[in-house]
Design a protein around this motif. Structure first.
Motif, PDB file in Angstrom:
ATOM      1  N   TRP A   9       0.626  -1.194   0.153  1.00 45.16           N
ATOM      2  CA  TRP A   9      -0.046   0.017   0.034  1.00 45.16           C
ATOM      3  C   TRP A   9       0.788   1.346   0.004  1.00 45.16           C
ATOM      4  O   TRP A   9       1.665   1.315   0.781  1.00 45.16           O
ATOM      5  N   TRP A  11       0.346   4.116   1.170  1.00 45.06           N
ATOM      6  CA  TRP A  11       0.400   4.871   2.499  1.00 45.06           C
ATOM      7  C   TRP A  11       0.592   4.190   3.693  1.00 45.06           C
ATOM      8  O   TRP A  11       0.056   4.329   4.800  1.00 45.06           O
ATOM      9  N   ASP A  12       1.348   3.077   3.500  1.00 46.83           N
ATOM     10  CA  ASP A  12       1.725   2.150   4.691  1.00 46.83           C
ATOM     11  C   ASP A  12       2.579   2.923   5.561  1.00 46.83           C
ATOM     12  O   ASP A  12       2.188   2.890   6.929  1.00 46.83           O
ATOM     13  N   ASN A  13       3.297   4.088   5.354  1.00 41.48           N
ATOM     14  CA  ASN A  13       3.787   4.729   6.375  1.00 41.48           C
ATOM     15  C   ASN A  13       3.112   5.838   6.895  1.00 41.48           C
ATOM     16  O   ASN A  13       3.815   6.587   8.014  1.00 41.48           O
ATOM     17  N   LEU A  14       1.910   6.222   6.598  1.00 38.84           N
ATOM     18  CA  LEU A  14       1.214   7.202   7.040  1.00 38.84           C
ATOM     19  C   LEU A  14       0.471   6.811   8.440  1.00 38.84           C
ATOM     20  O   LEU A  14       0.205   7.395   9.405  1.00 38.84           O
ATOM     21  N   TYR A  17      -2.794   8.364  10.020  1.00 38.67           N
ATOM     22  CA  TYR A  17      -3.011   9.542   9.242  1.00 38.67           C
ATOM     23  C   TYR A  17      -3.308   9.279   7.683  1.00 38.67           C
ATOM     24  O   TYR A  17      -3.577  10.231   6.828  1.00 38.67           O
ATOM     25  N   LYS A  18      -3.618   8.058   7.507  1.00 39.62           N
ATOM     26  CA  LYS A  18      -3.905   7.530   6.069  1.00 39.62           C
ATOM     27  C   LYS A  18      -5.454   8.178   5.881  1.00 39.62           C
ATOM     28  O   LYS A  18      -5.967   8.401   4.683  1.00 39.62           O
ATOM     29  N   LEU A  21      -6.595  10.752   3.596  1.00 34.95           N
ATOM     30  CA  LEU A  21      -7.023  10.671   2.055  1.00 34.95           C
ATOM     31  C   LEU A  21      -8.344  11.016   1.837  1.00 34.95           C
ATOM     32  O   LEU A  21      -8.974  11.080   0.794  1.00 34.95           O
ATOM     33  N   ASN A  94      -7.895  -0.827   4.459  1.00 36.72           N
ATOM     34  CA  ASN A  94      -7.020   0.233   3.151  1.00 36.72           C
ATOM     35  C   ASN A  94      -7.691  -0.171   2.225  1.00 36.72           C
ATOM     36  O   ASN A  94      -7.821   0.939   1.417  1.00 36.72           O
TER      37      ASN A  94
END
Length: 621
Positions: A9, A11-14, A17-18, A21, A94
């Motif tokens: 994904w 945005w895995d590091n968010l 905070y994902k 989006l 996700n």
């Protein structure tokens, strides 16, 4: 070799905070007042509502799946869900973000889709036909391709989904972006067919998508919900509707049962596991499961009652602390407390395996404050007694009592039940012998003097007698000279001089080792000299007011590494750590002790139990 396309994904590091989006959609909805009927962007509000309901659908199925008190007899895979699986599935949603972005893009590309009528009954028939004729066979072929003979697609993509040992509704979301892009496209086919036929509607979009999610969550829930009698009455139905058992077989066997929702395509493709119907019939009837060991817990307060897997699995897998998101749930939890007070029944809240033997945690539906209501005493003891008799009838070997369930004033540390039922086969254990051992082994070697509050309690007595035999001077804080002298006489004559009665906290103003078995106010704590360490066995633990002192936690032990299926934290303790009384029951079972451990602590057994705990891989936390 580089990473496979769309295998992770973006945005895995968010982290949390994902959800930013969703921000553009939310901002656009607010800016255009999308809740007003005349707003041209009303479709954004409907889209956000749909995806909120999708998330709720999976959460409700997850709650149902983890209600072990109602579902444990019909679980297909009998293991518990462990911390590793919970962490792996933490970002299960996700795909909802992805599908929301895909849907928003489609609606922007085709503006006519934003103005569908609220209802058109013809669309449901078209969507049903399109689902059976297109979505189901294409899903079946795609699924078989992911399990293809070369194994490349499986290794790069689908192995992630199968890495969860126990199917759960959230497991449905554990897949790569590529798989969820394909799934989103397949979901859109019936809606596109209805649109092409001129009979699509908002109601159809909501109904089809939510039904699709419900069936996916049901298939992954690991609890057999379809009655076998339905298939006996209508045999052909087994090829139209899959079951949790049917899908669980695929998760464990992998080379059979590939269908989306309709086993008909497995029949046509020759990939049905012929055991499916016999297993489904067995699981539907329920399978009795007798635990070897039971820990009889209780709820602490209304907030802590929300710290269970069937409320929020991820929250239960972390040490309890009061969080802001719990506040809106408090009124509902309070009503549940009142209902449980009226309709009292012991229920299963967790289970795990230790060296291949099933352990369960049962809970008495009583809250901490209720234990201190005089009129509630008989009712609480009745519930504990019923739990003990139920365990005895089932064939449970050891039942361990949690903190307040063995309160001395309530039932004499469990003696009430043992005396009333002398023929019990189940061993009743308060576990305080190991609790005393943990506290005593925390005290640094070479300590010459300690100050002990709660000195005449069950634990206080044992700690005082043990330490005096080690020639440690014990200042026992008690106003009752009679109770002090009774304990002092239990010590051998040559050690009695090491037990000293004190009646004021100022007597300990030069002692840096305090063992606390009774609540200490800030005023009382101020008498401790700087550098004091407070060891504790008081429930609830004292609050650390002194910055120049250190505070120990309640006695606890870390379970062995070979524990399987443990996925919930015990109150505020770390993962894999349980209160010492819980661990004491585990040791009692593993050692095969045949005696009840109730009433006063046998001081001579403290070292024996401690060595047994270490031998079995338990470690002080």
């Amino acid at each position: 070799m580089g990473a496979a396309l769309l295998a992770s994904w973006p945005w895995d590091n968010l982290g949390f905070y994902k959800y930013v989006l969703y921000g553009p959609l939310v901002g656009k909805a607010v800016a255009s007042r999308a809740w007003e009927a005349a707003s041209p962007d009303r479709w954004i509000l409907l889209l956000l509502l749909l995806f909120g309901l999708r998330a709720l659908t999976y959460q409700l199925w997850s709650s149902f799946s983890n209600m072990l008190f109602a579902t444990r007899r019909r679980r297909v895979v009998r293991d518990g869900v462990d911390f590793d699986q919970i962490d792996k599935e933490w970002d299960w949603d996700n795909f909802l973000i992805l599908h929301a972005l895909m849907a928003a893009a489609a609606l922007c590309a085709f503006p006519s889709l934003r103005h569908l009528p609220a209802w058109d009954g013809r669309g449901f028939a078209v969507a049903l036909v399109a689902h059976a004729a297109a979505t189901e066979p294409l899903s079946y072929l795609a699924h078989r391709a992911l399990h293809g003979s070369s194994g490349r697609l499986y290794a790069r993509y689908h192995s992630l989904h199968h890495s969860s040992r126990v199917p759960q509704p959230f497991t449905a979301g554990l897949a790569t972006p590529l798989e969820h892009v394909a799934l989103g496209a397949l979901m859109s086919l019936p809606l596109a067919a209805a649109r092409a036929a001129g009979c699509a509607s908002v109601a159809l979009a909501f109904a089809y998508v939510l039904a699709f999610d419900s069936l996916r969550a049901m298939g992954h829930c690991n609890v057999e919900v379809v009655p076998a009698s339905l298939f006996r009455a209508i045999p052909a139905l087994r090829y139209v509707l899959y079951t949790p058992t049917y899908h669980a077989i695929h998760h464990t066997k992998k080379e059979a049962n590939f269908c989306l929702f309709m086993p008909l395509f497995d029949l046509l493709g020759g990939t049905i596991d012929r055991r499916s119907w016999d297993m489904q019939r067995k699981m539907s009837a329920g399978v009795d499961e007798v635990p070897d060991f039971v820990f009889l817990a209780h709820v602490v307060d209304v907030m802590q009652s929300l710290h269970v897997p069937f409320v929020m699995r991820t929250f239960a897998s972390t040490p309890f602390s009061v969080q802001l998101f719990l506040l809106p749930m408090w009124p509902f939890a309070f009503l549940v407390m009142l209902a449980m007070w009226v309709w009292s029944k012991t229920f299963v809240i967790s289970c795990y395996n230790l060296r291949g033997r099933l352990h369960q945690i049962w809970a008495v539906p009583r809250y901490g404050f209720q234990y201190f209501l005089p009129f509630a005493k008989d009712g609480i003891n009745r519930q504990i007694e019923l739990a003990i008799l139920r365990a005895d009838k089932m064939g449970v070997k050891v039942l361990s009592l949690a903190a307040l369930n063995k309160n001395e004033a309530l039932n004499g540390g469990g003696t009430l039940f043992v005396n009333k039922h002398p023929d019990l086969r189940v061993r009743v254990v308060h576990g305080n012998t190991l609790t005393a051992a943990v506290i005593l082994n925390e005290i640094p070697k070479g300590t010459a003097e300690v100050f002990l509050t709660g000195a005449t309690s069950k634990l206080g007595r044992a700690i005082a007698l043990y330490l005096c035999k080690k020639r440690v001077r014990v200042m026992m804080m008690t106003l009752s000279t009679e109770r002090f002298q009774k304990i002092q006489k239990e010590a051998p004559a040559e050690f009695q001089q090491y037990l000293v009665q004190v009646t004021k906290y100022r007597s300990a103003q030069h002692c840096r080792t305090w063992i606390v078995g009774k609540w200490l106010s800030p005023r009382e704590q101020r008498w401790a000299p700087p550098g004091t360490h407070f060891h504790q066995f008081v429930v609830p633990p004292i609050i650390g007011f002194r910055r120049d002192c250190t505070y120990g936690k309640l006695a606890a032990m870390r379970l062995p590494k070979d524990v399987r299926g443990l996925g919930a934290c015990e109150y505020s303790l770390e993962r894999g750590v349980v209160h010492a009384c819980h661990a004491g029951g585990v040791v009692h079972f593993l050692e095969g002790y045949t005696h009840h451990e109730v009433g006063a602590i046998d001081v001579d057994r403290i070292d024996v139990v401690w060595e047994a705990a270490l031998k079995h891989g338990l470690r002080p936390a």
